[in-house]
Structures are given as structure tokens and as C-alpha cells.
Design a protein around this motif. Structure first.
Motif, PDB file in Angstrom:
ATOM      1  N   ARG A  87     -99.331   9.635  12.066  1.00  0.00           N
ATOM      2  CA  ARG A  87     -98.025   9.232  11.551  1.00  0.00           C
ATOM      3  C   ARG A  87     -97.437   8.175  12.475  1.00  0.00           C
ATOM      4  O   ARG A  87     -97.427   8.342  13.693  1.00  0.00           O
ATOM      5  N   MET A  88     -96.954   7.075  11.880  1.00  0.00           N
ATOM      6  CA  MET A  88     -96.436   5.983  12.682  1.00  0.00           C
ATOM      7  C   MET A  88     -95.101   5.509  12.131  1.00  0.00           C
ATOM      8  O   MET A  88     -94.807   5.645  10.937  1.00  0.00           O
ATOM      9  N   VAL A  89     -94.304   4.923  13.040  1.00  0.00           N
ATOM     10  CA  VAL A  89     -93.033   4.321  12.663  1.00  0.00           C
ATOM     11  C   VAL A  89     -92.976   2.930  13.289  1.00  0.00           C
ATOM     12  O   VAL A  89     -93.467   2.714  14.408  1.00  0.00           O
ATOM     13  N   LEU A  90     -92.405   1.984  12.554  1.00  0.00           N
ATOM     14  CA  LEU A  90     -92.178   0.636  13.075  1.00  0.00           C
ATOM     15  C   LEU A  90     -90.701   0.548  13.411  1.00  0.00           C
ATOM     16  O   LEU A  90     -89.842   0.476  12.527  1.00  0.00           O
ATOM     17  N   TYR A  91     -90.392   0.590  14.708  1.00  0.00           N
ATOM     18  CA  TYR A  91     -89.006   0.647  15.175  1.00  0.00           C
ATOM     19  C   TYR A  91     -88.715  -0.608  15.998  1.00  0.00           C
ATOM     20  O   TYR A  91     -89.339  -0.845  17.033  1.00  0.00           O
ATOM     21  N   ASP A  92     -87.797  -1.422  15.482  1.00  0.00           N
ATOM     22  CA  ASP A  92     -87.437  -2.666  16.156  1.00  0.00           C
ATOM     23  C   ASP A  92     -88.659  -3.549  16.420  1.00  0.00           C
ATOM     24  O   ASP A  92     -88.782  -4.162  17.486  1.00  0.00           O
ATOM     25  N   GLY A  93     -89.564  -3.615  15.453  1.00  0.00           N
ATOM     26  CA  GLY A  93     -90.724  -4.478  15.572  1.00  0.00           C
ATOM     27  C   GLY A  93     -91.854  -3.917  16.423  1.00  0.00           C
ATOM     28  O   GLY A  93     -92.866  -4.595  16.619  1.00  0.00           O
ATOM     29  N   THR A  94     -91.719  -2.685  16.931  1.00  0.00           N
ATOM     30  CA  THR A  94     -92.745  -2.065  17.760  1.00  0.00           C
ATOM     31  C   THR A  94     -93.297  -0.836  17.047  1.00  0.00           C
ATOM     32  O   THR A  94     -92.535  -0.048  16.485  1.00  0.00           O
ATOM     33  N   TYR A  95     -94.609  -0.679  17.100  1.00  0.00           N
ATOM     34  CA  TYR A  95     -95.235   0.493  16.478  1.00  0.00           C
ATOM     35  C   TYR A  95     -95.185   1.679  17.431  1.00  0.00           C
ATOM     36  O   TYR A  95     -95.426   1.539  18.637  1.00  0.00           O
ATOM     37  N   PHE A  96     -94.909   2.847  16.858  1.00  0.00           N
ATOM     38  CA  PHE A  96     -94.957   4.092  17.617  1.00  0.00           C
ATOM     39  C   PHE A  96     -95.710   5.143  16.798  1.00  0.00           C
ATOM     40  O   PHE A  96     -95.460   5.298  15.594  1.00  0.00           O
ATOM     41  N   ASP A  97     -96.627   5.848  17.449  1.00  0.00           N
ATOM     42  CA  ASP A  97     -97.119   7.092  16.869  1.00  0.00           C
ATOM     43  C   ASP A  97     -96.053   8.146  17.109  1.00  0.00           C
ATOM     44  O   ASP A  97     -95.434   8.182  18.181  1.00  0.00           O
ATOM     45  N   TYR A  98     -95.833   9.014  16.128  1.00  0.00           N
ATOM     46  CA  TYR A  98     -94.876  10.093  16.366  1.00  0.00           C
ATOM     47  C   TYR A  98     -95.452  11.430  15.938  1.00  0.00           C
ATOM     48  O   TYR A  98     -96.325  11.509  15.066  1.00  0.00           O
ATOM     49  N   ARG A  99     -94.978  12.469  16.611  1.00  0.00           N
ATOM     50  CA  ARG A  99     -95.461  13.817  16.348  1.00  0.00           C
ATOM     51  C   ARG A  99     -94.282  14.779  16.353  1.00  0.00           C
ATOM     52  O   ARG A  99     -93.411  14.723  17.220  1.00  0.00           O
ATOM     53  N   LEU A 100     -94.248  15.641  15.362  1.00  0.00           N
ATOM     54  CA  LEU A 100     -93.235  16.673  15.258  1.00  0.00           C
ATOM     55  C   LEU A 100     -93.916  18.034  15.341  1.00  0.00           C
ATOM     56  O   LEU A 100     -94.921  18.274  14.659  1.00  0.00           O
ATOM     57  N   ARG A 101     -93.389  18.908  16.180  1.00  0.00           N
ATOM     58  CA  ARG A 101     -93.952  20.250  16.283  1.00  0.00           C
ATOM     59  C   ARG A 101     -92.859  21.217  16.735  1.00  0.00           C
ATOM     60  O   ARG A 101     -91.878  20.822  17.369  1.00  0.00           O
ATOM     61  N   PHE A 102     -93.062  22.489  16.402  1.00  0.00           N
ATOM     62  CA  PHE A 102     -92.137  23.516  16.854  1.00  0.00           C
ATOM     63  C   PHE A 102     -92.623  24.104  18.177  1.00  0.00           C
ATOM     64  O   PHE A 102     -93.825  24.311  18.381  1.00  0.00           O
ATOM     65  N   THR A 103     -91.692  24.372  19.077  1.00  0.00           N
ATOM     66  CA  THR A 103     -92.005  25.015  20.348  1.00  0.00           C
ATOM     67  C   THR A 103     -91.118  26.246  20.477  1.00  0.00           C
ATOM     68  O   THR A 103     -90.021  26.306  19.924  1.00  0.00           O
ATOM     69  N   GLY A 104     -91.612  27.243  21.245  1.00  0.00           N
ATOM     70  CA  GLY A 104     -90.850  28.472  21.396  1.00  0.00           C
ATOM     71  C   GLY A 104     -90.913  29.306  20.138  1.00  0.00           C
ATOM     72  O   GLY A 104     -91.519  28.950  19.142  1.00  0.00           O
TER      73      GLY A 104
END
Length: 326
Positions: free
Chosen positions: A305-322
Motif C-alpha cells: 500500500r502506497m501514498v503519494l504525499y506532497d510529491g513523495t511516495y511512501f509505503d504505509y502500514r496499518l496494524r493493531f497493537t496491544g
């Protein structure tokens, strides 16, 4: 009409309210009372995407990839057994540039072959320094192929003892499968007079070798032209991998703070989430997380999963902890 609620009504309302509170606590807390949080991690992708996905065939994992590509481009059949050419998949595609054209590398299954392979399995016997420990050949004294086999079979043995997981793709049938002809010929462990025990990480393991039947796919290498410029290939990769696009100017200061922290150390919150975190989840098109109950209504695993934020690519990850998901 009497406006005073009856005792039954009062009890029913009280029980319902209590159940709602309990449900909310169960959603937020685990069996040990630890608070469950949703964590967001951002990982910056340096440079354009095509630089990560375009490969040099002379430096790939298989020395045969150059021959496979040349054959595929010329319309000739180049096949491999078991090993997928180029290691290019839908989740992790590979591309190559040739004479100004970018090709998507791939493979299709064109046949099946039945073959017998040696399988090495290890089982724990004793600590190496135990008085009753049998003598075992040290892993370091074995040929290269056997050392690799022992390392992989060790993971399987360790997993059977509930001391750690086994890496998928390496461990097969509870051990290590020899597939390379030269490795089989050079092996000491596979010989009829091979050692009964091997020592690895201060533990003695019993050696078990079986010969088992495998049905393996036959792949034909493919190379499909997809772009005539790096800009076109970049557009193809954006369309495939980028889930969301937004700029800093479009986000509130609270959302910017969440994104900044997510890139450095990761950002997490318990449900109900703050306005800033909710804004980020909406911008990522991850609305299913907003109610804090994604396991019930959207808990399907996804690939990259990736997002283009302000012209820069980021991989992002969502997970639950605890909580129950720790």
C-alpha cells in the motif's frame, strides 16, 4: 398516561447500556486489559518508482535471466522447472529496459513434471555440551549446499519446538528440499554413509533423509513491452500501487503532525481516534478503520500500500497493537 418508566423498562435500559459499555471496553481492551491501538507507519520511497522496479538482468538472483529475456523477446520458448523466471509476480513485478522499450517480465505455467527429490529433516536430540549427547558433525564442516540445508531444516525443527516460526518459501515439507544437481552430488548428508547427527547452534540434531515425489510446474519466460519512456512506466506503477494522493496544503495541522510522527517512529492511538488521525485515515481511503472494528467488516489482508504525499511516495502500514491483537 404514566410517564414514570416501569421497573422492567428501567432494568432493560440499564442492561443494554451496560452491554454497550462492555462491548466498547472489549473492543478497546484485550483479555489482559491492555489497550488496543491502531498504528500507522510511513516509509519513504527514495526517488521515482521505476528506479525500484527496473532491474539489471546481469545482477538478478538467477544467472539464466539474461538468456530467458533474450529468448522471450525473440519469440522463443525458454522454460524452467520449479523456479519462476525473473522472480516477477503480480505483487512484486519486475521490468527491464531494452533498446528504449520497457518490458514487464513474467512467466506462465506450461507443463508439470513429476520428480523425486531428497528432503532433509532435523530433530532435536540434546544440547551439544550434555554428557549423553551423541557425536555430531559440525554444520560449519559441511559443504556449502549442506550448510544451507541445515540452516533451513533448523528453522523447521525450531518451529516444531514452538521456539520460533519457519520462513515461508524456504522450509518445505518440514525440512529442506535439495533441487540442485551439483549440490546433491557434493552433499555429505545425503550419502549412504552420511552422518547420523549434526551440531548447529550448540544443539545436536538427528539427521533424517527421505526421497519423496514432487509435482513441479514448468514455467515459460515472458517479456511484454509496456512503455516507451520512464515517464510512462512511472504512470503504470502509480496506477498499480498508489492508493491515495494528497498534499500537505490539503491537510490540517493535526493531520500533518500525525503524518510526520508516522514517518519517524510510527503513530498510534486507541479508539475513538482524534480528529487528526481520522482525517489521515479518510485521506488514505481507509474508512473501514474509523469504527475501530476492522476485524469484523474489512479485515482482508492486502498487498503493498502506497501514498503519494506532497510529491513523495511512501509505503504505509496499518496494524493493531496491544489488546487481543498483540
Amino acid at each position: 398516561m404514566d410517564a414514570t418508566p416501569s421497573r422492567r423498562r428501567f432494568l432493560t435500559a440499564t442492561l443494554a447500556a451496560g452491554a454497550a459499555v462492555t462491548a466498547g471496553c472489549t473492543d478497546a481492551l484485550g483479555s489482559e486489559g491492555t489497550e488496543r491501538e491502531l498504528e500507522l507507519h510511513l516509509s519513504r520511497e527514495d526517488g521515482p518508482l521505476h528506479e525500484s522496479f527496473v532491474v539489471d538482468l546481469a545482477e538478478t538472483r538467477s544467472p539464466d535471466d539474461e538468456d530467458a529475456f533474450a529468448a522471450a523477446v525473440n519469440g522463443e520458448a525458454y522454460t524452467t522447472q520449479y523456479r519462476r523466471p525473473f522472480y516477477s509476480t503480480a505483487e512484486d513485478p519486475k521490468y527491464v529496459e531494452h533498446e528504449g522499450t520497457y518490458y514487464r517480465l513474467g512467466a506462465v505455467v506450461v507443463d508439470e513434471v513429476a520428480v523425486t527429490r531428497p528432503v532433509l529433516r532435523l530433530s532435536t536430540v540434546a544440547d551439544a555440551d550434555a554428557e549423553d549427547a551423541p557425536d555430531g558433525i559440525a554444520m560449519e564442516a559441511l559443504p556449502d549446499a549442506d550448510r544451507r540445508a541445515v540452516r533451513v531444516a533448523y528453522f523447521a525443527a525450531r518451529a516444531r519446538g514452538n521456539e520460533g516460526g519457519a520462513p515461508q518459501g524456504l522450509v518445505q515439507r518440514g525440512g529442506y528440499v535439495y533441487r540442485d544437481t551439483d549440490a546433491i552430488a557434493a552433499s555429505e548428508l545425503l550419502g549412504s554413509d552420511g552422518p547420523d547427527h549434526v551440531t548447529h547452534r550448540e544443539t545436536v540434531y538427528a539427521v533424517e533423509v527421505t526421497r519423496e515425489r514432487f509435482h513441479e510446474p514448468v514455467y515459460r519466460a515472458t517479456a511484454e513491452p509496456v512503455a516507451e519512456s520512464p515517464e510512462r512506466l512511472e504512470a503504470i506503477l502509480r496506477a498499480k500501487f498508489v492508493d491515495a494522493r494528497f498534499s500537505r496544503e490539503d491537510r490540517s495541522q493535526a493531520a500533518r503532525d500525525v503524518l510526520r510522527e508516522a514517518e519517524t517512529d510510527g503513530y498510534s492511538e486507541p479508539h475513538p481516534y482524534s480528529d487528526g488521525f481520522r482525517e489521515v485515515l479518510v485521506a488514505l481511503h481507509e474508512r473501514a478503520y474509523l469504527d475501530g472494528n476492522i476485524e469484523k467488516d474489512a479485515g482482508i489482508e492486502r498487498g503493498r500500500r502506497m501514498v503519494l504525499y506532497d510529491g513523495t511516495y511512501f509505503d504505509y502500514r496499518l496494524r493493531f497493537t496491544g489488546g487481543t491483537d498483540a
